[in-house]
Design an enzyme around this catalytic site. Structure first.
Site, PDB file in Angstrom:
ATOM      1  N   LYS A  85     -58.857 -69.408 -76.930  1.00  0.00           N
ATOM      2  CA  LYS A  85     -59.636 -70.510 -76.338  1.00  0.00           C
ATOM      3  C   LYS A  85     -60.136 -70.117 -74.942  1.00  0.00           C
ATOM      4  O   LYS A  85     -59.381 -69.559 -74.144  1.00  0.00           O
ATOM      5  CB  LYS A  85     -58.797 -71.791 -76.273  1.00  0.00           C
ATOM      6  N   GLY A 137     -65.041 -84.345 -77.696  1.00  0.00           N
ATOM      7  CA  GLY A 137     -64.111 -83.240 -77.455  1.00  0.00           C
ATOM      8  C   GLY A 137     -63.107 -83.100 -78.561  1.00  0.00           C
ATOM      9  O   GLY A 137     -62.392 -82.087 -78.642  1.00  0.00           O
ATOM     10  N   MET A 172     -64.207 -72.576 -86.444  1.00  0.00           N
ATOM     11  CA  MET A 172     -64.634 -73.899 -86.931  1.00  0.00           C
ATOM     12  C   MET A 172     -65.783 -73.784 -87.930  1.00  0.00           C
ATOM     13  O   MET A 172     -65.864 -74.560 -88.875  1.00  0.00           O
ATOM     14  CB  MET A 172     -65.028 -74.800 -85.752  1.00  0.00           C
ATOM     15  N   THR A 200     -68.563 -78.743 -79.543  1.00  0.00           N
ATOM     16  CA  THR A 200     -68.392 -77.736 -78.483  1.00  0.00           C
ATOM     17  C   THR A 200     -67.788 -78.367 -77.227  1.00  0.00           C
ATOM     18  O   THR A 200     -68.230 -79.438 -76.801  1.00  0.00           O
ATOM     19  CB  THR A 200     -69.769 -77.132 -78.128  1.00  0.00           C
ATOM     20  N   ARG A 248     -75.861 -66.083 -84.110  1.00  0.00           N
ATOM     21  CA  ARG A 248     -76.820 -65.642 -83.078  1.00  0.00           C
ATOM     22  C   ARG A 248     -77.546 -64.368 -83.536  1.00  0.00           C
ATOM     23  O   ARG A 248     -77.044 -63.619 -84.370  1.00  0.00           O
ATOM     24  CB  ARG A 248     -76.107 -65.421 -81.749  1.00  0.00           C
ATOM     25  N   ALA A 274     -71.605 -70.235 -87.841  1.00  0.00           N
ATOM     26  CA  ALA A 274     -70.983 -70.301 -89.177  1.00  0.00           C
ATOM     27  C   ALA A 274     -69.858 -69.287 -89.390  1.00  0.00           C
ATOM     28  O   ALA A 274     -69.028 -69.472 -90.273  1.00  0.00           O
ATOM     29  CB  ALA A 274     -72.063 -70.102 -90.246  1.00  0.00           C
ATOM     30  N   ALA A 275     -69.838 -68.229 -88.582  1.00  0.00           N
ATOM     31  CA  ALA A 275     -68.800 -67.210 -88.766  1.00  0.00           C
ATOM     32  C   ALA A 275     -67.560 -67.477 -87.908  1.00  0.00           C
ATOM     33  O   ALA A 275     -66.556 -66.769 -88.025  1.00  0.00           O
ATOM     34  CB  ALA A 275     -69.366 -65.837 -88.421  1.00  0.00           C
ATOM     35  N   THR A 313     -60.260 -82.204 -75.433  1.00  0.00           N
ATOM     36  CA  THR A 313     -59.382 -83.327 -75.798  1.00  0.00           C
ATOM     37  C   THR A 313     -58.591 -83.825 -74.593  1.00  0.00           C
ATOM     38  O   THR A 313     -58.434 -85.038 -74.399  1.00  0.00           O
ATOM     39  CB  THR A 313     -58.395 -82.872 -76.902  1.00  0.00           C
ATOM     40  N   HIS A 318     -53.138 -74.556 -76.578  1.00  0.00           N
ATOM     41  CA  HIS A 318     -54.045 -74.019 -77.599  1.00  0.00           C
ATOM     42  C   HIS A 318     -53.793 -72.525 -77.787  1.00  0.00           C
ATOM     43  O   HIS A 318     -53.191 -71.874 -76.946  1.00  0.00           O
ATOM     44  CB  HIS A 318     -55.507 -74.214 -77.192  1.00  0.00           C
TER      45      HIS A 318
HETATM   46  N1  LIG Z   1     -64.475 -81.262 -80.853  1.00  0.00           N
HETATM   47  C1  LIG Z   1     -63.568 -80.775 -81.713  1.00  0.00           C
HETATM   48  O1  LIG Z   1     -62.982 -81.510 -82.538  1.00  0.00           O
HETATM   49  C2  LIG Z   1     -63.289 -79.316 -81.694  1.00  0.00           C
HETATM   50  C3  LIG Z   1     -63.956 -78.514 -80.821  1.00  0.00           C
HETATM   51  N2  LIG Z   1     -63.798 -77.159 -80.847  1.00  0.00           N
HETATM   52  C4  LIG Z   1     -64.665 -76.404 -79.959  1.00  0.00           C
HETATM   53  O2  LIG Z   1     -65.638 -75.719 -80.750  1.00  0.00           O
HETATM   54  C5  LIG Z   1     -66.041 -74.535 -80.089  1.00  0.00           C
HETATM   55  C6  LIG Z   1     -65.904 -73.350 -81.040  1.00  0.00           C
HETATM   56  O3  LIG Z   1     -64.543 -73.124 -81.332  1.00  0.00           O
HETATM   57  P1  LIG Z   1     -64.107 -71.964 -82.347  1.00  0.00           P
HETATM   58  O4  LIG Z   1     -64.707 -72.174 -83.684  1.00  0.00           O
HETATM   59  O5  LIG Z   1     -62.637 -71.844 -82.228  1.00  0.00           O
HETATM   60  O6  LIG Z   1     -64.799 -70.690 -81.633  1.00  0.00           O
HETATM   61  P2  LIG Z   1     -65.310 -69.330 -82.281  1.00  0.00           P
HETATM   62  O7  LIG Z   1     -65.530 -68.387 -81.139  1.00  0.00           O
HETATM   63  O8  LIG Z   1     -64.399 -68.914 -83.388  1.00  0.00           O
HETATM   64  O9  LIG Z   1     -66.722 -69.714 -82.959  1.00  0.00           O
HETATM   65  C7  LIG Z   1     -67.897 -69.952 -82.253  1.00  0.00           C
HETATM   66  C8  LIG Z   1     -69.018 -69.350 -83.060  1.00  0.00           C
HETATM   67  O10 LIG Z   1     -70.276 -69.749 -82.512  1.00  0.00           O
HETATM   68  C9  LIG Z   1     -71.090 -68.596 -82.440  1.00  0.00           C
HETATM   69  N3  LIG Z   1     -72.168 -68.734 -81.466  1.00  0.00           N
HETATM   70  C10 LIG Z   1     -72.090 -68.713 -80.124  1.00  0.00           C
HETATM   71  N4  LIG Z   1     -73.318 -68.809 -79.578  1.00  0.00           N
HETATM   72  C11 LIG Z   1     -74.180 -68.911 -80.614  1.00  0.00           C
HETATM   73  C12 LIG Z   1     -75.596 -69.037 -80.710  1.00  0.00           C
HETATM   74  N5  LIG Z   1     -76.377 -69.084 -79.620  1.00  0.00           N
HETATM   75  N6  LIG Z   1     -76.157 -69.115 -81.933  1.00  0.00           N
HETATM   76  C13 LIG Z   1     -75.397 -69.073 -83.036  1.00  0.00           C
HETATM   77  N7  LIG Z   1     -74.043 -68.941 -83.022  1.00  0.00           N
HETATM   78  C14 LIG Z   1     -73.449 -68.867 -81.818  1.00  0.00           C
HETATM   79  C15 LIG Z   1     -70.119 -67.487 -82.084  1.00  0.00           C
HETATM   80  O11 LIG Z   1     -70.691 -66.218 -82.275  1.00  0.00           O
HETATM   81  P3  LIG Z   1     -70.260 -64.988 -81.291  1.00  0.00           P
HETATM   82  O12 LIG Z   1     -68.851 -64.679 -81.651  1.00  0.00           O
HETATM   83  O13 LIG Z   1     -71.251 -63.920 -81.658  1.00  0.00           O
HETATM   84  O14 LIG Z   1     -70.402 -65.489 -79.886  1.00  0.00           O
HETATM   85  C16 LIG Z   1     -68.983 -67.822 -83.038  1.00  0.00           C
HETATM   86  O15 LIG Z   1     -69.212 -67.309 -84.338  1.00  0.00           O
HETATM   87  C17 LIG Z   1     -65.197 -74.449 -78.827  1.00  0.00           C
HETATM   88  O16 LIG Z   1     -65.931 -75.010 -77.744  1.00  0.00           O
HETATM   89  C18 LIG Z   1     -63.991 -75.337 -79.147  1.00  0.00           C
HETATM   90  O17 LIG Z   1     -63.357 -75.841 -78.024  1.00  0.00           O
HETATM   91  C19 LIG Z   1     -62.947 -76.547 -81.713  1.00  0.00           C
HETATM   92  C20 LIG Z   1     -62.232 -77.305 -82.599  1.00  0.00           C
HETATM   93  C21 LIG Z   1     -62.327 -78.751 -82.660  1.00  0.00           C
HETATM   94  O1  LIG Z   2     -60.805 -74.626 -79.017  1.00  0.00           O
HETATM   95  C1  LIG Z   2     -60.144 -75.228 -79.894  1.00  0.00           C
HETATM   96  O2  LIG Z   2     -59.557 -74.606 -80.804  1.00  0.00           O
HETATM   97  C2  LIG Z   2     -60.086 -76.690 -79.847  1.00  0.00           C
HETATM   98  N1  LIG Z   2     -60.863 -77.290 -78.994  1.00  0.00           N
HETATM   99  C3  LIG Z   2     -61.004 -78.684 -78.810  1.00  0.00           C
HETATM  100  C4  LIG Z   2     -60.616 -79.048 -77.383  1.00  0.00           C
HETATM  101  O3  LIG Z   2     -61.041 -78.341 -76.451  1.00  0.00           O
HETATM  102  O4  LIG Z   2     -59.932 -80.046 -77.185  1.00  0.00           O
HETATM  103  C5  LIG Z   2     -60.334 -79.515 -79.861  1.00  0.00           C
HETATM  104  C6  LIG Z   2     -59.105 -78.927 -80.482  1.00  0.00           C
HETATM  105  O5  LIG Z   2     -58.011 -79.225 -79.674  1.00  0.00           O
HETATM  106  C7  LIG Z   2     -59.233 -77.444 -80.786  1.00  0.00           C
END
Ligand SMILES: NC(=O)C1=CN([C@@H]2O[C@H](COP(=O)(O)OP(=O)(O)OC[C@H]3O[C@@H](n4cnc5c(N)ncnc54)[C@H](OP(=O)(O)O)[C@@H]3O)[C@@H](O)[C@H]2O)C=CC1
Ligand SMILES: O=C(O)C1=N[C@H](C(=O)O)C[C@H](O)C1
Length: 272
Positions: free
Chosen positions: A164, A127, A17, A103, A39, A13-14, A171, A160
C-alpha cells in the site's frame, strides 16, 4: 448474463482490485465486463482480462484506450491511482457515464477536479466500498456524538499489506471524518496524523491516526474511544477483496439511473 446487463469497464484491470473486479462482475447476472484497461506500455495490454484474473478466457482483451471503451460503455470501475482517476473522471464526463472511484490518496485539489467532472458524470467515490465499513462509519459518528470530546479521546488505527502506497488509508480518513461529524468539528483542523519524539500531552479534542504496514493484510481498521478507566473499540476486518468489488458493482448499478453528481457509498447503501 441478462440482455440488460450493465456494460462496465475495469480500469487498472491487472491490479489487485482490477482482477477481483473482473471475477466479481463475471459472477453477477446484471453486469458485464465490457472492456478492461491498463496504462500505455503495460505488459498486460493484449492479454485476456479473464485469463489474467484466473477465470480462463472471457473474450475481453486489455487495451490502453480508455476513451474508446468509455463512449460505448455505461460505467467504469476505477481502483487505480489519483492521477489516473482524475484523468478517467474527465473521460467519464465526456462519455456521460457512471464512474465508481475506489482510489485512495487523493489530495483536496484532486477531489476538486473529480467534483468538476461530476457535473456531467455520475460519480460514486468512497475510501471503502464495503457494507461493513460504511456501517462502522455510521456507528463511529453515533459514538463520537454520544461520548463527546471532554472525557473521550478518539484514535483511528489501521493496518494494510506492505504494497500500500498511501497513508492514512482512505478508510481511516472516512472513519475520522465520521467521528469529526459526530463531534461537529472539521477533521482537517483537528487531526493528528503523525507523532514522533517529545510530542507533549495529547491536545484535547483531536482525532489521532496510527498506520501499520506489513505482509498481506487486506485491511483492518479500529476506532478507539478512550475514556477515564474504560475504552470503546469499534472494528472492521476485511478478509477478502471481493467485499470492495461487490460494493463497487452495486454502486454502478445504483448510479445507472441517477442524475450527474458526486455520490458516496452512504447514498448507495441508504445509510445517509
Ligand atoms: N475504496 C475501496 O473500497 C478500496 C480502495 N482501494 C484502493 O484502490 C487503489 C488500487 O489498489 P490495488 O488494486 O491494491 O493497487 P494495484 O497497484 O494492485 O492496482 C492498481 C492498478 O492500476 C493501474 N494503473 C495505474 N495508473 C493507471 C493508468 N493511468 N491507466 C490504467 N491503469 C493504471 C496499475 O498499473 P501499474 O502497475 O502499471 O501502475 C495497476 O495495475 C488504491 O488507491 C487502494 O487504496 C483498494 C481496495 C478497496
Ligand atoms: O489499498 C488497499 O488495499 C485498501 N485501500 C482502501 C483504503 O485505503 O482504505 C480500502 C481497503 O482498506 C484496502
Amino acid at each position: 448474463m441478462s440482455g440488460n446487463a450493465m456494460k462496465l469497464v475495469v480500469v487498472g484491470a491487472a491490479g489487485r482490485m482490477g482482477q477481483t473486479l473482473i471475477r466479481t462482475i463475471h459472477a453477477i447476472e446484471g453486469a458485464e465486463v465490457f472492456a478492461a484497461i491498463e496504462r500505455e506500455g503495460s505488459p498486460f495490454v493484449g492479454r485476456d482480462a479473464g485469463e489474467l484474473a484466473g477465470l480462463g478466457p472471457i473474450g475481453v482483451k486489455i487495451t490502453d484506450k480508455p476513451l474508446e471503451a468509455f463512449v460505448a460503455a455505461e460505467g467504469v470501475l476505477d481502483f487505480t491511482a489519483p492521477a489516473a482517476s482524475i484523468e478517467f473522471s474527465g473521460l467519464a464526463a465526456q462519455a456521460r457515464i457512471v464512474h465508481v472511484i475506489g482510489t485512495t490518496g487523493c489530495s483536496a485539489a484532486d477531489d476538486e477536479k473529480i467534483k468538476a467532472a461530476a457535473r456531467h458524470a455520475r460519480i460514486v467515490k468512497s475510501g471503502n466500498m464495503s457494507l461493513g465499513v460504511n456501517l462502522l462509519g455510521v456507528l463511529t459518528e453515533t459514538a463520537a456524538r454520544a461520548l463527546g470530546p471532554d472525557n473521550w479521546d478518539i484514535e483511528v488505527l489501521e493496518m494494510h499489506h506492505k504494497h500500500k502506497v498511501d497513508a492514512p488509508s482512505g478508510t481511516a480518513l472516512l472513519l475520522g471524518n465520521a467521528a469529526a461529524k459526530g463531534r461537529g468539528i472539521s477533521l482537517a483542523e483537528n487531526s493528528v496524523r503523525v507523532r514522533d519524539g517529545h510530542t507533549g500531552p495529547r491536545p484535547a479534542g483531536t482525532i489521532g491516526f496510527a498506520t501499520l504496514r506489513g505482509g498481506s493484510v487486506i485491511g483492518d481498521h479500529s476506532v478507539m474511544l478512550a475514556g477515564e478507566g474504560e475504552m470503546v473499540t469499534l472494528s472492521h476486518s476485511a478478509t477478502d477483496r471481493s467485499i470492495f468489488a461487490r460494493g463497487a458493482v452495486q454502486a454502478a448499478l445504483w448510479a445507472r439511473d441517477k442524475k450527474p453528481g458526486l455520490y458516496s457509498m452512504l447514498d448507495v447503501l441508504g445509510l445517509n
